[in-house]
Design an enzyme around this catalytic site. Structure first.
Site, PDB file in Angstrom:
ATOM      1  N   SER A  35       0.931  -1.061   0.015  1.00  0.00           N
ATOM      2  CA  SER A  35      -0.135   0.044  -0.128  1.00  0.00           C
ATOM      3  C   SER A  35       0.572   1.259  -0.043  1.00  0.00           C
ATOM      4  CB  SER A  35      -0.917  -0.015   1.467  1.00  0.00           C
ATOM      5  OG  SER A  35      -1.488   1.354   1.304  1.00  0.00           O
ATOM      6  N   TYR A  53      -3.021  -0.841  10.219  1.00  0.00           N
ATOM      7  CA  TYR A  53      -2.689  -0.814   8.747  1.00  0.00           C
ATOM      8  C   TYR A  53      -1.303  -0.472   8.139  1.00  0.00           C
ATOM      9  CZ  TYR A  53      -4.270  -0.635   3.979  1.00  0.00           C
ATOM     10  OH  TYR A  53      -4.260  -0.963   2.360  1.00  0.00           O
TER      11      TYR A  53
END
Length: 258
Positions: free
Chosen positions: A150, A163
């Protein structure tokens, strides 16, 4: 290989078998279809049974589709996934570790109840599935492991420390497994998507202020479409990328340069 031997056939996945976690929705659906279009059979393990769309799209490309209902965080699940794929399709040539979740919350309330499930799904399951597939790839003399990272593999990220932590971890894991497995002709790489127009980002895109804030950071001046990720996945799954290893390929419209 001499330059005269280079061929577009190097991008073909004919006869290959791919496991895609989370391959029945979102970005994972795009990866499943991309690999099928390039010639691979697709095996999707998922805790949800909503697989009609991916099954139709994969089989529409003339490829085999297999599904296993399972929770990838349960003990022994990843071994069962690999064993079942080999039993049904004959081999495991490609893994795409795409399954993931993103719990949100203020840092003061982001406790272990929010942290632990994300570590289990986003990071530990990717490790465990790769670990279980590794001996088979080593024996057959080839393999492709593609981890989904990501932009938050490089950035901080408010409202979800887990995350950012898991996506940083995925990049570190990618490098570590490359260092171990490259000698066996196993390539371990990652794709880091930027901001994509999916259900998860619908709230951000529907708010004019937050939508513009994102667009102001993207030189391409648009949100990504999931189709923008498909070529990168095929490349990293194919023999065309045999000397690409330990790399994180960012697909973000230029977000990180601004």
């Amino acid at each position: 290989m001499h330059i005269s031997e280079f061929s577009m056939n190097l991008f073909s996945l004919d006869g290959k078998n791919a496991i895609i976690t989370g391959g029945n929705s979102g970005l994972g659906l795009a990866f499943s279809v991309a690999l099928a279009k390039a010639g691979a059979n697709v095996f999707v393990p998922s805790i949800t049974t909503d697989v009609e769309e991916v099954k139709t799209l994969v089989e529409g490309e003339g490829r085999r589709f297999e599904f296993l209902e399972t929770n990838i965080t349960e003990p022994g699940a990843c071994k069962t996934i690999v064993d079942t794929c080999i039993e049904r399709l004959g081999s495991v040539d490609i893994i795409v570790n795409c399954a993931g979740i993103c719990n949100l919350g203020d840092v003061d309330e982001f406790d272990r109840a929010k942290w632990d499930p994300m570590i289990a799904i986003n990071l530990t399951a990717a490790f465990e599935l790769s670990y279980e597939a590794m001996p088979h790839m080593r024996t057959q003399g080839h393999g492709k492991i593609i981890n989904i990272a990501s932009l938050f593999s490089f950035l901080g990220g408010q409202w979800s420390p887990a995350y950012a932590a898991t996506k940083h971890g995925i990049v570190g894991f990618t490098k570590a497994y490359c260092d171990e497995l490259a000698q066996y002709n196993i390539q371990v790489n990652a794709i880091a998507p930027g901001y994509f127009a999916t259900k998860i980002t619908e709230a951000t895109r529907s708010n004019p202020v937050t939508n513009q804030r994102v667009l102001d950071h993207i030189p391409a001046n648009r949100w990504g479409d999931v189709a923008d990720l498909m070529g990168a996945c095929v490349f990293l799954a194919s023999n065309a990328s045999d000397y690409v290893n330990g790399h994180t390929l960012t697909v973000d419209g230029g977000y990180l340069v601004r």
